[in-house]
Design a protein around this motif. Structure first.
Motif, short mmCIF file in Angstrom:
data_model
loop_
_atom_site.label_atom_id
_atom_site.label_comp_id
_atom_site.label_asym_id
_atom_site.label_seq_id
_atom_site.Cartn_x
_atom_site.Cartn_y
_atom_site.Cartn_z
N MET A 199 0.83 -1.00 0.11
CA MET A 199 0.04 -0.51 -0.02
C MET A 199 0.92 0.89 0.02
SD MET A 199 -2.34 -1.87 0.18
CE MET A 199 -2.54 -3.71 0.73
N SER A 200 1.60 1.93 -1.27
CA SER A 200 2.45 2.85 -1.04
C SER A 200 1.74 3.75 -2.21
CB SER A 200 3.33 2.24 -1.76
OG SER A 200 3.92 1.81 -2.82
N ASN A 201 1.13 3.40 -2.88
CA ASN A 201 0.92 4.81 -3.96
C ASN A 201 -0.83 4.75 -3.85
OD1 ASN A 201 1.14 6.49 -6.02
ND2 ASN A 201 1.28 4.65 -7.15
N PHE A 202 -0.84 5.51 -3.78
CA PHE A 202 -2.39 6.54 -3.46
C PHE A 202 -2.63 7.54 -4.80
CE2 PHE A 202 -0.62 4.85 0.82
CZ PHE A 202 -1.40 4.41 0.90
N GLU A 203 -2.94 7.07 -5.78
CA GLU A 203 -2.67 8.25 -6.53
C GLU A 203 -4.06 8.78 -6.69
OE1 GLU A 203 -2.73 6.28 -10.51
OE2 GLU A 203 -3.12 8.11 -11.71
N LEU A 204 -4.08 9.92 -7.22
CA LEU A 204 -5.36 11.14 -7.13
C LEU A 204 -6.10 10.54 -8.83
CD1 LEU A 204 -4.42 13.84 -5.36
CD2 LEU A 204 -5.91 12.05 -4.66
N VAL A 205 -7.09 10.09 -9.24
CA VAL A 205 -7.60 10.04 -10.18
C VAL A 205 -8.66 11.08 -10.55
CG1 VAL A 205 -7.15 7.78 -10.40
CG2 VAL A 205 -8.84 8.13 -9.50
N LYS A 206 -8.86 11.41 -9.60
CA LYS A 206 -10.23 12.70 -10.14
C LYS A 206 -10.41 13.43 -8.96
CE LYS A 206 -14.88 13.22 -11.11
NZ LYS A 206 -16.11 12.59 -10.55
N ARG A 207 -10.43 15.48 -9.61
CA ARG A 207 -10.71 16.03 -8.64
C ARG A 207 -11.97 17.02 -9.57
NH1 ARG A 207 -7.05 20.67 -5.69
NH2 ARG A 207 -8.40 22.06 -5.69
N GLU A 208 -12.56 17.47 -8.78
CA GLU A 208 -13.49 18.36 -8.40
C GLU A 208 -13.78 19.52 -8.18
OE1 GLU A 208 -18.84 17.69 -9.41
OE2 GLU A 208 -17.01 15.89 -9.89
#
Lengths: 483, 302
Positions: B1-10
């Motif tokens: 569990m090392s990458n917590f990528e942001l895939v969307k922002r609003e």
């Protein structure tokens, strides 16, 4: 052993005990009588061959001394610092009958530090045996269990809920007692054995124990989640601002580095006067941390006397030197809020009562009895609770494990739980105890797990000695070779 | 569990924003009412955020955040699609008990609108008649109206200034719902403590079960520090492992609100320190930009 000056060190997070120079270590090692029937080994929960490693120091075979220790204890730089040696190895040392006992802990620490500095590791060549082992919690119990299972050839993954591994060694024990780089180096040694660490993983919620066994392919699981859920006393005023648990104070300060606020984002409650209730190691740590955070007055409130204090002798001594004010035989009865009707909700003081020691209770210690009419007030801005912890409920909430009445995990004498293949040890089984006891439990559980997985034969008749800490009747030992 | 990528922002408004984070395992494990603890970077603090939505197929969870202090404002600046969080752990807390209630009022106030959504949806899926009551300060702050309409049988919007829906607080909406329906089994209210307190008081005379989701300060979120302890009658509970949902009629809201103010001074300090650094950073950037711009010319001369 050289130590920093109490006045100067009480304001700094640098390690108090500076450690031996080689000449100190040699001089101290010479004091060992190398008893033919050494009692010290029995006093050590993991049975380090103490006379042998000391003999090797006197022979200036330092690497040999390290290998001797590493055969049974993978974390000497940690244990040498935090074990309560006076009630373990040093407590039964023969020299100690007439003189100061041999400083076994300090020698162990010196060897451990040397090994870290020189980059020694006794990582053997390990042939994989195909078994996968999951470990829940990366504190001392989990680390010790992980090391033994990895050495037996298992594929080991350790799950940790915090953002970095180490458990209580990281969030609890402050840097002036156990510097973080030492813990990181010891964890690096575990990685060299092939142990994988997965942080930010809350077992029980992200996946359950059953998921680990049924879906994730683990053949055995060890639970070493530690204690948690700090106890409060249930006296009036506990929800005032400024009342917190030692765990919260220490986690904010040590793990989240609130002592460097605002460079780090986590804040700490500021107070000129701090009262800490309790007298175990956690309480001592909380006091000495408060002092270093700039408190002018730090007091100890403990319902028994100094003789019953469960803290490690050296910590108690250090705390006294640093100017902590001790109220022995004292118990709080109420926490007092602000004068303005408690509207701001801040602590201004604490009402206490004097105690007298009565008959021994179930723990064998004299029971404290309040003395009527002896109430008095202590002025304080912060009240820290360090009176022990209860079982953490998460694993219990999310699995079918049997728990005892107090919510701790129930195990048999081999540390097996009610779920096949699941073992548990450390504070989550026994309640709060010491680092070395947790390590001992981790290793005992590892033995049982090896038996469960069938990589263990107790009836082996081989005369070979232990190798890399693995007894010969654990048959995978044959696969171990020095790298 | 090392990458917590942001895939969307609003961005819903200049202070409210939504982040969708990739974490397939958590998307699979999450239930309504649970939360995560997030760290933006290595020097950051751990902050609790409710899981506002999860998509098991996409393997993402959704957080709705209001920029109120240093960390949430820094996140507003730093969290862009493609970047990652330093740490995110969860799902934490006990999932909201989705009871067999036949008629439910789901109340969300301000930011609380987001975390009440998965509960409204779960009640709808369990076959309940769902009345949504959402409260905002004004029309421009309204969000997720369409999502709620899709899972609510009735839908009431309240604004402080009356610029959308009915004028008044969510308690007005609750009163309206109660007067129209005599058979409401349960009210779920999420929002600022003062709002949840108001909701609990509005339902108390009618003896309608009212569940609230508490938001005390937290550090670890795993039940080992007790920073999030709350008072329920004369009992003390830890919101992170015993909650965060509790019976609103038992919660001591005044105690909760006092304890939420514990670090007001430090929060201000952290904010000032950060703003000062941001200003300095900007000055350095503009100064170095001024220095750098004639550079190619002088380099060409040589």
């Amino acid at each position: 052993m050289p130590e920093r000056d109490p006045k100067e060190r009480a304001r700094s997070f640098q390690e108090v005990a500076c450690g031996y120079q080689p000449e100190h270590a040699l001089r101290e090692a010479e004091r060992c009588l190398l008893c033919p029937d050494p009692k010290c080994i029995e006093g050590c929960p993991v049975s380090i061959d103490i006379p042998e490693f000391i003999r090797r120091i006197t022979a200036k075979d330092y690497r040999g001394a390290y290998d001797t220790i590493a055969a049974t204890n993978l974390l000497p730089a940690i244990c040498g610092r935090v074990c309560p040696q006076e009630s373990q190895c040093e407590g039964v040392c023969t020299v100690g009958e007439s003189l100061e006992p041999v400083a076994i802990g300090r020698l162990e620490r010196w060897v451990g530090d040397l090994a870290l500095a020189e980059g020694w590791s006794s990582a053997p060549y390990i042939e994989p045996n195909g078994y996968r082992v999951g470990i829940v919690g990366s504190g001392p119990a989990g680390m010790a269990c992980a090391a033994d299972m990895a050495k037996a050839g298992c594929d080991v993954t350790v799950y940790e809920a915090f953002q970095e591994p180490g458990g209580v060694l990281k969030y609890g024990i402050p840097d002036f007692r156990l510097p973080n780089p030492v813990i990181d180096a010891e964890i690096e040694n575990l990685r060299k054995l092939g142990v994988k660490f997965e942080c930010n993983t809350l077992v029980g919620r992200l996946f359950t124990l059953s998921d680990m066994l049924d879906e994730m392919g683990y053949h055995a699981v060890f639970i070493g989640t530690g204690a948690g859920y700090p106890s409060m006393m249930g006296i009036p005023g506990e929800s005032l601002n400024g009342v917190l648990s030692a765990n919260e104070l220490l986690t904010r300060c040590n793990l989240m580095r609130a002592r460097d606020f605002p460079k780090y984002d986590t804040p700490l409650p500021a107070g000129k006067r701090v009262a800490v209730i309790g007298s175990g190691n956690t309480a001592m740590d909380a006091r000495r941390v408060s002092l270093r955070l700039g408190a002018e007055k730090v007091t100890c409130i403990y319902r028994r006397s100094r003789a019953e204090s469960p803290a490690r002798a050296e910590e108690l001594h250090h705390a006294e030197e640093e100017g902590i004010e001790f109220h022995w035989l004292t118990s709080p009865i109420e926490i007092l809020g602000d004068a303005d009707g408690g509207k701001a909700g801040n602590v201004r003081g604490m009402r206490c009562i004097r105690m007298a020691l009565g008959e021994p209770d179930s723990s064998g210690r004299p029971r404290p009895v309040p003395m009527p009419g002896s109430e008095f007030e202590v002025a304080t801005d912060i009240v820290v609770y360090a009176i022990g912890t209860n079982a953490n409920p998460i694993i219990g909430q999310t699995s079918k494990l049997s728990l005892n009445k107090r919510g701790y995990i129930e195990t048999d004498e081999n540390l097996a739980t009610s779920m096949a293949g699941v073992y548990a040890g450390g504070d989550i089984v026994t309640g709060a105890a010491t680092v070395i006891e947790a390590m001992g439990a981790g290793r005992r559980a590892a033995r049982s797990m090896k038996k469960y997985l069938g990589i263990y034969q107790e009836d082996s008749d081989s005369k070979a000695e232990r190798l890399f800490g693995i007894p010969v009747y654990e048959h995978n030992f044959a696969r171990l070779r020095a790298a | 569990m090392s990458n917590f990528e942001l895939v969307k922002r609003e961005d819903f408004s200049d202070v409210t924003y939504l982040l969708e984070v990739r974490h397939p395992m958590m998307a699979k494990a999450a239930h309504p009412g649970q939360f995560v603890i997030v760290m933006l970077h290595e020097h950051g603090e751990r902050i609790p955020l409710t899981i506002a939505d999860f998509d098991r197929n996409k393997g993402t969870i959704t957080l709705v955040i209001q920029a109120v202090g240093k960390t949430t404002r820094e996140m507003q600046q730093a969290c862009q699609v493609g970047t990652s969080l330093y740490a995110m752990v969860g799902p934490m807390g006990i999932p909201s008990p989705i009871s067999h209630a036949k008629k439910v009022v789901c109340v969300g106030g301000g930011l609380g609108v987001a975390p009440v959504f998965p509960q409204a949806r779960a009640f709808k899926e369990a076959g309940a008649y769902v009345i949504g009551v959402l409260g905002f300060r004004n029309k421009s702050l309204v969000f997720w109206e369409d999502k709620f309409r899709a899972c609510c049988d009735e839908f009431i919007v309240c604004t402080d200034d009356g610029s959308a829906g009915i004028k008044g607080l969510v308690t007005e909406g609750i009163k309206q719902a109660i007067s129209k329906h005599t058979d409401i089994d349960e009210v779920v209210a999420i929002g600022p403590p003062i709002m949840m307190k108001g909701c609990a008081e509005a339902t108390r005379p009618h003896n309608i079960k009212t569940m609230v989701s508490l938001n005390p300060l937290m550090v670890d979120g795993t039940g080992m520090c007790g920073g999030c302890r709350v008072k329920l009658g004369d009992k003390v509970k830890f919101a992170c492992v015993d909650g965060p949902d509790f019976d609103g009629h038992l919660v001591d809201f005044d105690d909760l609100m006092t304890r939420l103010r514990r670090y007001t001074k430090e929060e201000r300090m952290a904010m000032d320190h950060w703003e000062k650094n941001c200003r300095m950073q900007k000055q350095i950037e503009s100064a170095s930009a001024a220095l750098a711009s004639p550079a190619p010319a002088s380099a060409a001369k040589r």
